[in-house]
Design a protein around this motif. Structure first.
Motif, PDB file in Angstrom:
ATOM      1  N   PRO A   1       0.575  -1.227   0.093  1.00 53.78           N
ATOM      2  CA  PRO A   1       0.139   0.035  -0.010  1.00 53.78           C
ATOM      3  C   PRO A   1       0.780   1.304   0.050  1.00 53.78           C
ATOM      4  N   ASN A   2       1.978   1.254   0.593  1.00 56.95           N
ATOM      5  CA  ASN A   2       2.796   2.502   0.699  1.00 56.95           C
ATOM      6  C   ASN A   2       3.417   2.776  -0.643  1.00 56.95           C
ATOM      7  N   PHE A   3       3.820   1.750  -1.311  1.00 57.40           N
ATOM      8  CA  PHE A   3       4.305   1.967  -2.747  1.00 57.40           C
ATOM      9  C   PHE A   3       3.173   2.510  -3.600  1.00 57.40           C
ATOM     10  N   ALA A   4       2.002   1.850  -3.497  1.00 58.55           N
ATOM     11  CA  ALA A   4       0.690   2.101  -4.293  1.00 58.55           C
ATOM     12  C   ALA A   4       0.443   3.579  -4.140  1.00 58.55           C
ATOM     13  N   ASN A   5       0.329   3.912  -2.879  1.00 52.99           N
ATOM     14  CA  ASN A   5      -0.042   5.281  -2.451  1.00 52.99           C
ATOM     15  C   ASN A   5       0.969   6.402  -3.055  1.00 52.99           C
ATOM     16  N   THR A   6       2.399   5.955  -2.984  1.00 52.23           N
ATOM     17  CA  THR A   6       3.331   6.900  -3.443  1.00 52.23           C
ATOM     18  C   THR A   6       3.487   7.118  -4.942  1.00 52.23           C
ATOM     19  N   VAL A   7       3.124   5.867  -5.719  1.00 46.79           N
ATOM     20  CA  VAL A   7       2.792   6.134  -7.036  1.00 46.79           C
ATOM     21  C   VAL A   7       1.608   6.878  -7.480  1.00 46.79           C
ATOM     22  N   GLN A   8       0.558   6.589  -6.842  1.00 50.88           N
ATOM     23  CA  GLN A   8      -0.592   7.245  -7.119  1.00 50.88           C
ATOM     24  C   GLN A   8      -0.504   8.942  -6.950  1.00 50.88           C
ATOM     25  N   GLY A   9       0.324   9.146  -5.863  1.00 50.73           N
ATOM     26  CA  GLY A   9       0.532  10.419  -5.447  1.00 50.73           C
ATOM     27  C   GLY A   9       1.438  11.414  -6.410  1.00 50.73           C
ATOM     28  N   LEU A  10       2.486  10.796  -6.878  1.00 54.74           N
ATOM     29  CA  LEU A  10       3.465  11.295  -7.943  1.00 54.74           C
ATOM     30  C   LEU A  10       2.804  11.472  -9.170  1.00 54.74           C
ATOM     31  N   THR A  11       2.013   9.965  -9.761  1.00 58.34           N
ATOM     32  CA  THR A  11       1.419  10.229 -10.839  1.00 58.34           C
ATOM     33  C   THR A  11       0.276  11.572 -11.044  1.00 58.34           C
ATOM     34  N   GLN A  12      -0.335  11.585  -9.778  1.00 52.80           N
ATOM     35  CA  GLN A  12      -1.501  12.912  -9.724  1.00 52.80           C
ATOM     36  C   GLN A  12      -0.429  14.234  -9.784  1.00 52.80           C
ATOM     37  N   HIS A  13       0.583  14.212  -9.294  1.00 52.54           N
ATOM     38  CA  HIS A  13       1.640  15.494  -9.331  1.00 52.54           C
ATOM     39  C   HIS A  13       1.926  15.836 -10.859  1.00 52.54           C
ATOM     40  N   TYR A  14       2.427  14.645 -11.457  1.00 52.38           N
ATOM     41  CA  TYR A  14       2.856  14.953 -12.718  1.00 52.38           C
ATOM     42  C   TYR A  14       1.621  15.359 -13.686  1.00 52.38           C
ATOM     43  N   ALA A  15       0.597  14.775 -13.438  1.00 48.27           N
ATOM     44  CA  ALA A  15      -0.638  14.937 -14.362  1.00 48.27           C
ATOM     45  C   ALA A  15      -1.081  16.492 -14.355  1.00 48.27           C
ATOM     46  N   ASN A  16      -1.103  16.891 -12.939  1.00 46.00           N
ATOM     47  CA  ASN A  16      -1.423  18.144 -12.528  1.00 46.00           C
ATOM     48  C   ASN A  16      -0.368  19.193 -13.372  1.00 46.00           C
ATOM     49  N   GLY A  17       0.711  18.826 -13.571  1.00 46.46           N
ATOM     50  CA  GLY A  17       1.718  19.524 -14.396  1.00 46.46           C
ATOM     51  C   GLY A  17       1.763  19.630 -15.747  1.00 46.46           C
ATOM     52  N   GLY A  18       0.721  18.863 -16.272  1.00 43.42           N
ATOM     53  CA  GLY A  18       0.335  18.729 -17.831  1.00 43.42           C
ATOM     54  C   GLY A  18       0.630  17.713 -18.593  1.00 43.42           C
TER      55      GLY A  18
END
Length: 530
Positions: free
Chosen positions: A452-469
């Motif tokens: 779950p820690n890995f999955a949450n980290t991936v999800q958070g980073l993916t959302q961050h980069y998606a917000n960046g365009g």
């Protein structure tokens, strides 16, 4: 002539000129040589580009120098007795200076390697002869201070070498790292000619004549040469995964074992292995080997960590190390004074204890968020113990040694320190590479989709980069790449911690060995064996 007669002869003899003037002159020659062992490191890419060679080929510029240097070091005492120490020292200076000029004007890599071999051979006699001259020139109560001056050259030169080499190469040309030796070498040669002289016992030993030991020289050259090459190229060629390295291991082992057996029964050995019968001499050499290993390991570890993982430039990494160099510069003379009042073995014990504590402290302070200030203070902590080791270990090596053995002692001691440096450099390269792979494998085990820690980290980073365009697929790929880079950095950081732990344990072992050393005469003297 008996040892007692030689001792009396040495006690009466005094140099014509001020011993400190002689000390500065010979230390200058030794400093120039030690500096050249590290100053060329940062210039290798520039040499490769200028001489149309590959980066792998350019590393032979270092290896060729170290091999010839290592061969000459242990036999320098024998050569000094056969040809005269002053004449040998001046010959080494001349060869080193001329070959430096030739290195600077070398038209291709082949000639550069040839001239580096000559330069290493000339430089090999400078360190031990400088130390032997100091041992004979100064009375026992001042020998500690004299070794402190020599220690400054031996410890400071490799510290400033990479920084100076980088500055010269960047602002001028890699050829100037060799050209700067020429005027210094000429001046030093003239000063040695004017002020240095051989003591009477050396002149009498020379007059007695020494038989040339061809078998010993051959075994030494092949054994030490193979050992130096395998240490320098081992990690690059995957150690025992390479037939070349395996062959070198066999050749060096056979030759060096045969050398010890052969020299043990020679009346005038080129390497006086019988000196190792004395526990003090043997222990001092083991400690000098460990000192070279610790000094060069930490000297490689810190700038490599700062540059590869924290993104420092070579100049900024050099500045982080420079404070430690200044501490040593002021610490060495202090230790020289203390050696006149405190037994060498006590200073040695304190030095190893301080070094062990500093290395354990390093395992706690090394991390990817370390600041420049923290790195500077960490380096200061690492060198405090080193300053308490160089002078007292040299003093302990002379306990129980008659004056006519001073040249042999200096050659062997300096050889052991240089081999420790080579092993330390090779060890760092291997440990960092292998332990990084080990830790990366352990960390990657946690990077699973069911974690779950890995999955949450991936999800958070993916959302961050998606917000960046970025698009969803590109954002997910970038997030995984970012995590992988983080795992690599953490793995390497853990590998550095492992290396510092190893150095801490080694220093702790040497701390306990220190108490078994014999007491030296206070003031830096040595008990002379009858």
């Amino acid at each position: 002539m008996s040892s007692a007669a030689l001792t009396l002869d040495q006690d009466v003899w005094k140099p014509k000129y001020n011993p400190w003037l002689i000390a500065v002159v010979v230390a200058l020659g030794a400093f120039m040589e030690v500096l050249d062992t590290s100053i060329a490191n940062v210039a290798l890419p520039y040499m490769a580009g200028s001489l149309a060679a590959s980066n792998d080929q350019s590393t032979w510029v270092l290896t060729s120098y170290l091999v010839s240097n290592a061969i000459v070091l242990p036999i320098s005492g024998w050569i000094a007795v056969r040809f005269g120490r002053k004449r040998f020292f001046m010959s080494c200076l001349a060869i080193f200076t001329v070959s430096s000029l030739l290195c600077g004007i070398a038209p291709n890599l082949g000639f550069l390697l040839l001239f580096r071999v000559l330069q290493g051979a000339g430089g090999g006699g400078l360190q031990p002869m400088a130390q032997a001259i100091l041992a004979d020139t100064f009375p026992p109560h001042q020998r500690g201070l004299a070794f402190a001056l020599y220690g400054i050259t031996a410890v400071m030169a490799p510290t400033i070498g990479p920084t100076l080499g980088g500055w010269i190469t960047f602002n001028y040309s890699w050829r100037w790292i060799f050209y700067i030796n020429v005027p210094v070498g000429i001046i030093t040669w003239l000063l040695v000619q004017r002020f240095v002289e051989d003591p009477p016992y050396l002149k009498r030993l020379k007059a007695a004549g020494v038989k040339l030991d061809y078998i010993g020289i051959a075994l030494l050259a092949i054994g030490v040469g193979a050992l130096q090459i395998l240490l320098d190229k081992g990690q690059e060629d995957d150690w025992f995964g390479s037939n070349f390295i395996t062959t070198l291991v066999i050749v060096s082992s056979v030759c060096l074992i045969a050398l010890v057996i052969w020299e043990w029964f020679q009346k005038a050995p080129i390497v006086d292995v019988r000196l190792f019968k004395g526990f003090n001499f043997a222990s001092a050499n083991v400690m000098m080997f460990m000192l070279g290993l610790s000094l060069f390991s930490s000297l490689v570890l810190m700038p490599q960590f700062l540059q590869t993982l924290l993104g420092y430039t070579s100049e900024l990494a050099g500045l982080a190390l420079s404070a430690g160099g200044l501490i040593l510069l002021f610490e060495m003379p202090l230790i020289g004074q203390l050696s006149r009042k405190i037994h060498a073995r006590r200073l040695i014990a304190f030095g190893w204890l301080a070094l062990s504590i500093a290395m354990f402290y390093s395992t706690r302070r090394i991390d990817l968020q370390m600041s420049f200030t923290a790195a500077t203070w960490l380096r200061i902590a690492q060198v405090i113990g080193l300053g308490f080791l160089f002078v007292p270990i040299n003093l302990s090596a002379y306990v129980g040694i008659a004056p006519e053995k001073n040249n042999a002692v200096a050659g062997i001691v300096n050889f052991m320190r240089n081999m420790g440096s080579s092993v330390g450099t090779s060890l760092v390269t291997t440990v960092i590479a292998r332990r990084s792979q080990f830790h990366q494998g352990r960390l990657v085990e946690q990077a699973r989709v069911d974690n779950p820690n890995f999955a949450n980290t991936v999800q958070g980073l993916t959302q961050h980069y998606a917000n960046g365009g970025l698009g969803s697929h590109e954002a997910s790929a970038t997030a995984h790449a970012s995590i992988y880079r983080s795992i690599q950095a953490q793995s390497a950081s853990l590998a550095y911690i492992d290396m510092f732990k190893f150095l801490a344990v080694c220093a702790a072992i040497m701390f306990f060995v220190s108490f078994f050393l014999k007491k030296n005469d206070l003031g830096g003297g040595a008990t002379i064996a009858e």
